[in-house]
Design a protein around this motif. Sequence first.
Motif, PDB file in Angstrom:
ATOM      1  N   GLU A   1       0.849  -1.180   0.000  1.00 15.40           N
ATOM      2  CA  GLU A   1       0.000   0.000   0.000  1.00 15.40           C
ATOM      3  C   GLU A   1       0.890   1.237   0.000  1.00 15.40           C
ATOM      4  N   ASP A   2       0.681   2.127  -0.953  1.00 14.86           N
ATOM      5  CA  ASP A   2       1.505   3.335  -1.080  1.00 14.86           C
ATOM      6  C   ASP A   2       0.867   4.466  -0.274  1.00 14.86           C
ATOM      7  N   ARG A   3       1.535   4.830   0.815  1.00 18.51           N
ATOM      8  CA  ARG A   3       1.020   5.910   1.663  1.00 18.51           C
ATOM      9  C   ARG A   3       1.962   7.113   1.669  1.00 18.51           C
ATOM     10  N   GLY A   4       2.745   7.249   0.574  1.00 19.49           N
ATOM     11  CA  GLY A   4       3.653   8.390   0.475  1.00 19.49           C
ATOM     12  C   GLY A   4       5.065   8.010   0.850  1.00 19.49           C
ATOM     13  N   ASP A   5       6.012   8.873   0.452  1.00 20.46           N
ATOM     14  CA  ASP A   5       7.429   8.567   0.665  1.00 20.46           C
ATOM     15  C   ASP A   5       7.840   8.649   2.125  1.00 20.46           C
ATOM     16  N   THR A   6       7.082   9.293   2.974  1.00 25.45           N
ATOM     17  CA  THR A   6       7.485   9.475   4.372  1.00 25.45           C
ATOM     18  C   THR A   6       6.903   8.421   5.302  1.00 25.45           C
ATOM     19  N   VAL A   7       6.058   7.547   4.780  1.00 25.74           N
ATOM     20  CA  VAL A   7       5.408   6.525   5.598  1.00 25.74           C
ATOM     21  C   VAL A   7       5.757   5.150   5.052  1.00 25.74           C
ATOM     22  N   GLN A   8       6.141   4.254   5.940  1.00 25.91           N
ATOM     23  CA  GLN A   8       6.491   2.899   5.509  1.00 25.91           C
ATOM     24  C   GLN A   8       5.251   2.192   4.973  1.00 25.91           C
ATOM     25  N   PRO A   9       5.303   1.659   3.746  1.00 27.42           N
ATOM     26  CA  PRO A   9       4.112   1.022   3.174  1.00 27.42           C
ATOM     27  C   PRO A   9       3.826  -0.338   3.809  1.00 27.42           C
ATOM     28  N   ASN A  10       2.541  -0.704   3.805  1.00 26.77           N
ATOM     29  CA  ASN A  10       2.122  -2.015   4.298  1.00 26.77           C
ATOM     30  C   ASN A  10       2.036  -2.988   3.136  1.00 26.77           C
ATOM     31  N   ILE A  11       2.507  -4.209   3.360  1.00 20.21           N
ATOM     32  CA  ILE A  11       2.381  -5.229   2.329  1.00 20.21           C
ATOM     33  C   ILE A  11       0.956  -5.758   2.338  1.00 20.21           C
ATOM     34  N   VAL A  12       0.359  -5.873   1.143  1.00 19.63           N
ATOM     35  CA  VAL A  12      -1.016  -6.336   1.048  1.00 19.63           C
ATOM     36  C   VAL A  12      -1.140  -7.654   0.299  1.00 19.63           C
ATOM     37  N   SER A  13      -0.127  -8.011  -0.485  1.00 19.27           N
ATOM     38  CA  SER A  13      -0.192  -9.275  -1.205  1.00 19.27           C
ATOM     39  C   SER A  13       1.199  -9.684  -1.660  1.00 19.27           C
ATOM     40  N   ARG A  14       1.371 -10.979  -1.833  1.00 16.22           N
ATOM     41  CA  ARG A  14       2.642 -11.498  -2.341  1.00 16.22           C
ATOM     42  C   ARG A  14       2.381 -12.747  -3.168  1.00 16.22           C
ATOM     43  N   SER A  15       3.336 -13.078  -4.027  1.00 12.20           N
ATOM     44  CA  SER A  15       3.201 -14.262  -4.871  1.00 12.20           C
ATOM     45  C   SER A  15       4.572 -14.681  -5.374  1.00 12.20           C
ATOM     46  N   SER A  16       4.733 -15.990  -5.598  1.00  8.59           N
ATOM     47  CA  SER A  16       5.953 -16.512  -6.220  1.00  8.59           C
ATOM     48  C   SER A  16       5.677 -17.036  -7.629  1.00  8.59           C
ATOM     49  N   SER A  17       4.508 -16.732  -8.137  1.00  8.81           N
ATOM     50  CA  SER A  17       4.192 -17.115  -9.515  1.00  8.81           C
ATOM     51  C   SER A  17       4.932 -16.195 -10.487  1.00  8.81           C
ATOM     52  N   PRO A  18       5.384 -16.706 -11.639  1.00 11.96           N
ATOM     53  CA  PRO A  18       6.031 -15.818 -12.605  1.00 11.96           C
ATOM     54  C   PRO A  18       5.055 -14.806 -13.202  1.00 11.96           C
ATOM     55  N   THR A  19       3.757 -15.137 -13.228  1.00 12.09           N
ATOM     56  CA  THR A  19       2.747 -14.227 -13.786  1.00 12.09           C
ATOM     57  C   THR A  19       1.551 -14.174 -12.836  1.00 12.09           C
ATOM     58  N   PRO A  20       1.692 -13.504 -11.705  1.00 12.93           N
ATOM     59  CA  PRO A  20       0.618 -13.500 -10.710  1.00 12.93           C
ATOM     60  C   PRO A  20      -0.538 -12.584 -11.105  1.00 12.93           C
ATOM     61  N   THR A  21      -1.654 -12.809 -10.463  1.00 16.27           N
ATOM     62  CA  THR A  21      -2.820 -11.941 -10.578  1.00 16.27           C
ATOM     63  C   THR A  21      -3.212 -11.498  -9.173  1.00 16.27           C
ATOM     64  N   PHE A  22      -3.297 -10.199  -8.954  1.00 17.49           N
ATOM     65  CA  PHE A  22      -3.631  -9.641  -7.653  1.00 17.49           C
ATOM     66  C   PHE A  22      -5.035  -9.039  -7.689  1.00 17.49           C
ATOM     67  N   ASN A  23      -5.780  -9.254  -6.618  1.00 21.22           N
ATOM     68  CA  ASN A  23      -7.134  -8.739  -6.486  1.00 21.22           C
ATOM     69  C   ASN A  23      -7.092  -7.618  -5.447  1.00 21.22           C
ATOM     70  N   LEU A  24      -7.148  -6.351  -5.899  1.00 20.57           N
ATOM     71  CA  LEU A  24      -6.878  -5.215  -5.035  1.00 20.57           C
ATOM     72  C   LEU A  24      -8.069  -4.274  -4.950  1.00 20.57           C
ATOM     73  N   SER A  25      -8.141  -3.574  -3.816  1.00 18.07           N
ATOM     74  CA  SER A  25      -9.110  -2.490  -3.683  1.00 18.07           C
ATOM     75  C   SER A  25      -8.589  -1.266  -4.422  1.00 18.07           C
ATOM     76  N   PRO A  26      -9.476  -0.386  -4.902  1.00 16.61           N
ATOM     77  CA  PRO A  26      -9.001   0.847  -5.521  1.00 16.61           C
ATOM     78  C   PRO A  26      -8.085   1.621  -4.586  1.00 16.61           C
ATOM     79  N   GLY A  27      -6.997   2.150  -5.143  1.00 13.73           N
ATOM     80  CA  GLY A  27      -6.037   2.898  -4.336  1.00 13.73           C
ATOM     81  C   GLY A  27      -4.691   2.952  -5.006  1.00 13.73           C
ATOM     82  N   ASN A  28      -3.700   3.388  -4.243  1.00 15.13           N
ATOM     83  CA  ASN A  28      -2.333   3.529  -4.752  1.00 15.13           C
ATOM     84  C   ASN A  28      -1.452   2.446  -4.140  1.00 15.13           C
ATOM     85  N   TYR A  29      -0.603   1.843  -4.976  1.00  9.89           N
ATOM     86  CA  TYR A  29       0.219   0.724  -4.547  1.00  9.89           C
ATOM     87  C   TYR A  29       1.634   0.842  -5.120  1.00  9.89           C
ATOM     88  N   ILE A  30       2.532   0.094  -4.495  1.00  6.27           N
ATOM     89  CA  ILE A  30       3.871  -0.119  -5.042  1.00  6.27           C
ATOM     90  C   ILE A  30       4.004  -1.612  -5.313  1.00  6.27           C
TER      91      ILE A  30
END
Length: 292
Positions: A68-97
Motif C-alpha cells: 500500500e503506497d502511503r507516500g514517501d514518508t510513511v512505511q508502506p504495508n504489504i497487502v499481497s505477495r506471490s511466487s508465480s512468474p505471472t501472478p494476478t492480484f485482487n486489489l481495492s481501488p487505491g495507490n500501490y507499489i
Amino acid sequence: MTRFVTPTLAGLMALLVWSTATAQTPAVPSLTQNPPPIPVGRVTVSASAVFADNNQPIRSGLVWRVYEDRGDTVQPNIVSRSSSPTPTFNLSPGNYIMHAAYGFAGASKRLSVQAGILTERLTISAGALRLKGAVGESPIQPNKVSFAIYVPMAQNSEGRLVIANAKANEVIRLPEGTYHVVSTYGDANAIMRSDLKVESGRVTEATLNHRAATVTLKLVGSAGGEAFAGTAFSVLTPGGDVIREAIGAFPSVTLAEGDYVLIARHEGKVHTRDFKVESGLDRDIEIVVPPT
C-alpha cells in the motif's frame, strides 16, 4: 496515472532487506491465474516481468510483493505477495507499489488502481552466476568449496559483500554488472579470486581453478606406522604465520600450493618438519618420532 520508479542497486537491496524483515506481517494470499469472480469494488491486476536486454519473459525465480503506497514518508504495508512468474492480484481501488524480486535484483513500480482489469509488466536488468571449483582438470566436490560475491567499489580491493557463502552449482541471481568472486577450497588458505560479469537474461558459468592439495597430518613411531591419537598439530608458513591448527590422530587440511612448517605436540614433546604442497597431489605428511 502510472509512474515508473527506477531504483538503484542499493535501493533494491534495501527494499529486499526491508521486505524480509516484514515477512511475519500477515499477507493477503495472491490469487491464481484462474481466480474466482471479482468481488464488487475490487480490481484485478495481472503482472509479469521481462529481462532488460531482450524483453524475454522471466519464467522462474520471481517473488512479487504489493505494498500500500502511503507516500514517501510513511512505511508502506504489504497487502499481497506471490511466487508465480505471472501472478494476478485482487486489489481495492487505491495507490500501490508493486515490487518483483529476482534473487538480489529487482524492479518496482507505482500503481494507481481505480477500476477495470490492469496488466503491468516490469523490466529487470538481471542475470545469474553458476560457480564451480576445480584443481587442474579435477572438479572439487561442491560441499568442499564456497564462494563470496562482492560488488566492486572504488578504493576497495574487494568491495561490498553481497553473498557470504554461496554454494557450488547454485544459480545466484544478481543485478547486471561486474562482481568480484572469492572462492575458498576447504577451510584454510586455498583461495582464488576472479572478476566476473553478469549480463541481463544470461547465466554466466565459471570455474575457479585452485592450485592446492589436501594433506593428512600424522605423528608416527615409524614411517607408515600407526598415528598417535590426541596429537595437536599446527601448520605454519616459513615466516611463522599460523595457517591451521587441529587435534587428532590424522586430521586433514586443504592448503594452497607452497612451503610449510608442521609442528606436532604430543605428551609434552614437540616435533617439527618442513613440507611442500604440490597442486593436485593429495598425500600424508608424517612426522616420525625419533627412538628414545
